[in-house]
Design a protein around this motif. Structure first.
Motif, PDB file in Angstrom:
ATOM      1  N   ILE A  83     -11.174  35.653 -36.247  1.00 31.32           N
ATOM      2  CA  ILE A  83     -12.300  36.374 -36.847  1.00 31.32           C
ATOM      3  C   ILE A  83     -11.899  37.783 -37.285  1.00 31.32           C
ATOM      4  O   ILE A  83     -12.315  38.261 -38.344  1.00 31.32           O
ATOM      5  CB  ILE A  83     -13.491  36.430 -35.876  1.00 31.32           C
ATOM      6  CG1 ILE A  83     -13.899  35.017 -35.432  1.00 31.32           C
ATOM      7  CG2 ILE A  83     -14.679  37.128 -36.518  1.00 31.32           C
ATOM      8  CD1 ILE A  83     -14.294  34.107 -36.568  1.00 31.32           C
ATOM      9  N   GLU A  84     -11.081  38.455 -36.487  1.00 27.52           N
ATOM     10  CA  GLU A  84     -10.657  39.815 -36.858  1.00 27.52           C
ATOM     11  C   GLU A  84      -9.832  39.809 -38.136  1.00 27.52           C
ATOM     12  O   GLU A  84      -9.948  40.703 -38.973  1.00 27.52           O
ATOM     13  CB  GLU A  84      -9.873  40.442 -35.704  1.00 27.52           C
ATOM     14  CG  GLU A  84      -9.534  41.914 -35.919  1.00 27.52           C
ATOM     15  CD  GLU A  84      -8.899  42.557 -34.707  1.00 27.52           C
ATOM     16  OE1 GLU A  84      -8.218  43.588 -34.880  1.00 27.52           O
ATOM     17  OE2 GLU A  84      -9.069  42.031 -33.587  1.00 27.52           O
ATOM     18  N   ARG A  85      -9.005  38.790 -38.299  1.00 27.33           N
ATOM     19  CA  ARG A  85      -8.202  38.692 -39.513  1.00 27.33           C
ATOM     20  C   ARG A  85      -9.075  38.405 -40.743  1.00 27.33           C
ATOM     21  O   ARG A  85      -8.832  38.931 -41.826  1.00 27.33           O
ATOM     22  CB  ARG A  85      -7.165  37.582 -39.348  1.00 27.33           C
ATOM     23  CG  ARG A  85      -6.193  37.465 -40.528  1.00 27.33           C
ATOM     24  CD  ARG A  85      -5.043  36.535 -40.232  1.00 27.33           C
ATOM     25  NE  ARG A  85      -5.483  35.151 -40.065  1.00 27.33           N
ATOM     26  CZ  ARG A  85      -5.507  34.501 -38.917  1.00 27.33           C
ATOM     27  NH1 ARG A  85      -5.151  35.125 -37.800  1.00 27.33           N
ATOM     28  NH2 ARG A  85      -5.912  33.258 -38.850  1.00 27.33           N
ATOM     29  N   LEU A  86     -10.124  37.616 -40.564  1.00 29.01           N
ATOM     30  CA  LEU A  86     -10.991  37.249 -41.681  1.00 29.01           C
ATOM     31  C   LEU A  86     -11.941  38.376 -42.085  1.00 29.01           C
ATOM     32  O   LEU A  86     -12.209  38.574 -43.263  1.00 29.01           O
ATOM     33  CB  LEU A  86     -11.810  35.998 -41.320  1.00 29.01           C
ATOM     34  CG  LEU A  86     -11.029  34.686 -41.209  1.00 29.01           C
ATOM     35  CD1 LEU A  86     -11.916  33.596 -40.617  1.00 29.01           C
ATOM     36  CD2 LEU A  86     -10.493  34.259 -42.574  1.00 29.01           C
ATOM     37  N   TYR A  87     -12.429  39.117 -41.097  1.00 29.86           N
ATOM     38  CA  TYR A  87     -13.453  40.130 -41.371  1.00 29.86           C
ATOM     39  C   TYR A  87     -12.904  41.554 -41.414  1.00 29.86           C
ATOM     40  O   TYR A  87     -13.595  42.466 -41.866  1.00 29.86           O
ATOM     41  CB  TYR A  87     -14.565  40.043 -40.325  1.00 29.86           C
ATOM     42  CG  TYR A  87     -15.544  38.917 -40.579  1.00 29.86           C
ATOM     43  CD1 TYR A  87     -16.750  39.153 -41.233  1.00 29.86           C
ATOM     44  CD2 TYR A  87     -15.256  37.619 -40.180  1.00 29.86           C
ATOM     45  CE1 TYR A  87     -17.639  38.121 -41.478  1.00 29.86           C
ATOM     46  CE2 TYR A  87     -16.136  36.579 -40.429  1.00 29.86           C
ATOM     47  CZ  TYR A  87     -17.330  36.836 -41.076  1.00 29.86           C
ATOM     48  OH  TYR A  87     -18.209  35.807 -41.326  1.00 29.86           O
ATOM     49  N   GLY A  88     -11.691  41.748 -40.947  1.00 30.07           N
ATOM     50  CA  GLY A  88     -11.156  43.096 -40.859  1.00 30.07           C
ATOM     51  C   GLY A  88     -11.587  43.745 -39.552  1.00 30.07           C
ATOM     52  O   GLY A  88     -12.581  43.338 -38.938  1.00 30.07           O
ATOM     53  N   PRO A  89     -10.838  44.767 -39.110  1.00 29.61           N
ATOM     54  CA  PRO A  89     -11.084  45.342 -37.781  1.00 29.61           C
ATOM     55  C   PRO A  89     -12.470  45.933 -37.583  1.00 29.61           C
ATOM     56  O   PRO A  89     -13.089  45.729 -36.540  1.00 29.61           O
ATOM     57  CB  PRO A  89      -9.991  46.399 -37.638  1.00 29.61           C
ATOM     58  CG  PRO A  89      -9.521  46.680 -39.032  1.00 29.61           C
ATOM     59  CD  PRO A  89      -9.701  45.416 -39.785  1.00 29.61           C
ATOM     60  N   TRP A  90     -12.972  46.674 -38.578  1.00 35.99           N
ATOM     61  CA  TRP A  90     -14.238  47.368 -38.365  1.00 35.99           C
ATOM     62  C   TRP A  90     -15.436  46.424 -38.421  1.00 35.99           C
ATOM     63  O   TRP A  90     -16.357  46.531 -37.612  1.00 35.99           O
ATOM     64  CB  TRP A  90     -14.398  48.494 -39.383  1.00 35.99           C
ATOM     65  CG  TRP A  90     -13.390  49.581 -39.193  1.00 35.99           C
ATOM     66  CD1 TRP A  90     -12.378  49.927 -40.033  1.00 35.99           C
ATOM     67  CD2 TRP A  90     -13.268  50.447 -38.053  1.00 35.99           C
ATOM     68  NE1 TRP A  90     -11.633  50.946 -39.503  1.00 35.99           N
ATOM     69  CE2 TRP A  90     -12.162  51.292 -38.284  1.00 35.99           C
ATOM     70  CE3 TRP A  90     -13.977  50.588 -36.868  1.00 35.99           C
ATOM     71  CZ2 TRP A  90     -11.762  52.260 -37.376  1.00 35.99           C
ATOM     72  CZ3 TRP A  90     -13.588  51.548 -35.962  1.00 35.99           C
ATOM     73  CH2 TRP A  90     -12.489  52.375 -36.216  1.00 35.99           C
ATOM     74  N   ARG A  91     -15.431  45.506 -39.370  1.00 38.31           N
ATOM     75  CA  ARG A  91     -16.520  44.526 -39.425  1.00 38.31           C
ATOM     76  C   ARG A  91     -16.474  43.599 -38.208  1.00 38.31           C
ATOM     77  O   ARG A  91     -17.514  43.185 -37.682  1.00 38.31           O
ATOM     78  CB  ARG A  91     -16.459  43.715 -40.715  1.00 38.31           C
ATOM     79  CG  ARG A  91     -16.970  44.475 -41.944  1.00 38.31           C
ATOM     80  CD  ARG A  91     -17.037  43.570 -43.158  1.00 38.31           C
ATOM     81  NE  ARG A  91     -15.706  43.111 -43.557  1.00 38.31           N
ATOM     82  CZ  ARG A  91     -15.477  42.008 -44.251  1.00 38.31           C
ATOM     83  NH1 ARG A  91     -16.482  41.230 -44.608  1.00 38.31           N
ATOM     84  NH2 ARG A  91     -14.247  41.668 -44.593  1.00 38.31           N
TER      85      ARG A  91
END
Length: 267
Positions: A83-91
């Motif tokens: 999920i972090e890779r798909l949404y980026g760290p802040w999202r």
């Protein structure tokens, strides 16, 4: 092929949870470890009713039992890697924290006077985001992926029937996470569904705000734990927060109709 970056936010959250758990077990404190967890910011309705709103946030980073901590951190790392890779760290961080807060808001409205801790609600939010991603790429058409998704959902559904598990929080985390996952997605569903998800999320926030206001009390049939409160207040005094402890004692007196100060538990 470029190697995917490690899930730095997930790792940072795991480190925070490990440090907090270690501190809870090592810090000398009156009473039991449960009072120590309340001191550190666990979800505890009386203290929230006395103004400590921050517990909706901090409770997610607190664990007591090593097995509970290990299971949550393992799930966080496995889901976070995707999920972090798909949404980026802040999202991703916003999704995780908001799902956790949503879980405790559900718990506030649907439970009595209980102590609750853990990041399970936030992890259920990540699980909802993972399910959304599988549906988004039509992964349900592939038997192995479909089977894995069904098995994961069934297993997590069964967990909610175990003793001591706050299913209300899991429900809130999953529902909030699903709506957030759709609303925060930039690569797909730029039209109708994403718009509807944002509207549904707004309505959910309004409904939760109304429910919190209507449940801004301890139910008449719920037990109260005056001695637990006293231990926490003693711990506050022990660590240099005497003025705050006395102010909290007065608020608890009004909440319960029990004079903690007059009982001599806080001096």
């Amino acid at each position: 092929m470029k190697k995917p970056a490690p899930p730095f936010v997930s790792i940072a959250v795991i480190i925070v949870c490990l440090l907090v758990t270690a501190a809870i077990h090592l810090l000398p404190f009156p009473g039991t470890i449960h009072e120590t967890a309340i001191f550190f910011g666990a979800f505890y309705k009386p203290f929230i009713l006395c103004g400590e709103w921050y517990r909706f946030l901090t409770a997610g980073f607190i664990h007591i039992a090593p097995m509970h901590l290990m299971m949550n951190m393992l799930a966080l790392y496995m889901l976070g890697a995707m999920i972090e890779r798909l949404y980026g760290p802040w999202r991703f961080l916003f999704l995780l924290v908001s799902s956790s807060i949503c879980s405790y808001l559900f718990l506030f409205c649907m439970s009595g006077n209980i102590l609750a801790i853990g990041l399970s609600g936030g992890i259920y939010g990540l699980l909802a985001a993972a399910v959304f991603q599988v549906i988004k790429i039509r992964g349900w058409r592939y038997p192995p992926l479909r089977r894995a998704m069904i098995e994961t959902l069934v297993l997590n559904g069964i967990i909610n029937f175990l003793p001591g598990v706050a299913w209300q929080g899991h429900l809130g985390g999953f529902l909030g996470g699903l709506l957030l996952a759709i609303s925060l997605n930039k690569e797909f569903l730029e039209g109708t569904l994403r718009k509807h998800a944002a509207i549904a999320l707004t309505l959910l926030c309004v409904m939760m705000g109304t429910a919190v206001a209507l449940n801004w009390r301890i139910p008449n049939d719920a037990p109260v734990y005056v001695q637990t409160d006293a231990y926490v207040l003693q711990g506050m005094e022990q660590y240099g927060r005497s003025a705050y402890a006395e102010e909290m004692a007065k608020k608890l007196d009004l909440l319960y109709g029990v004079h903690i100060l007059e009982r001599g538990v806080v001096r």
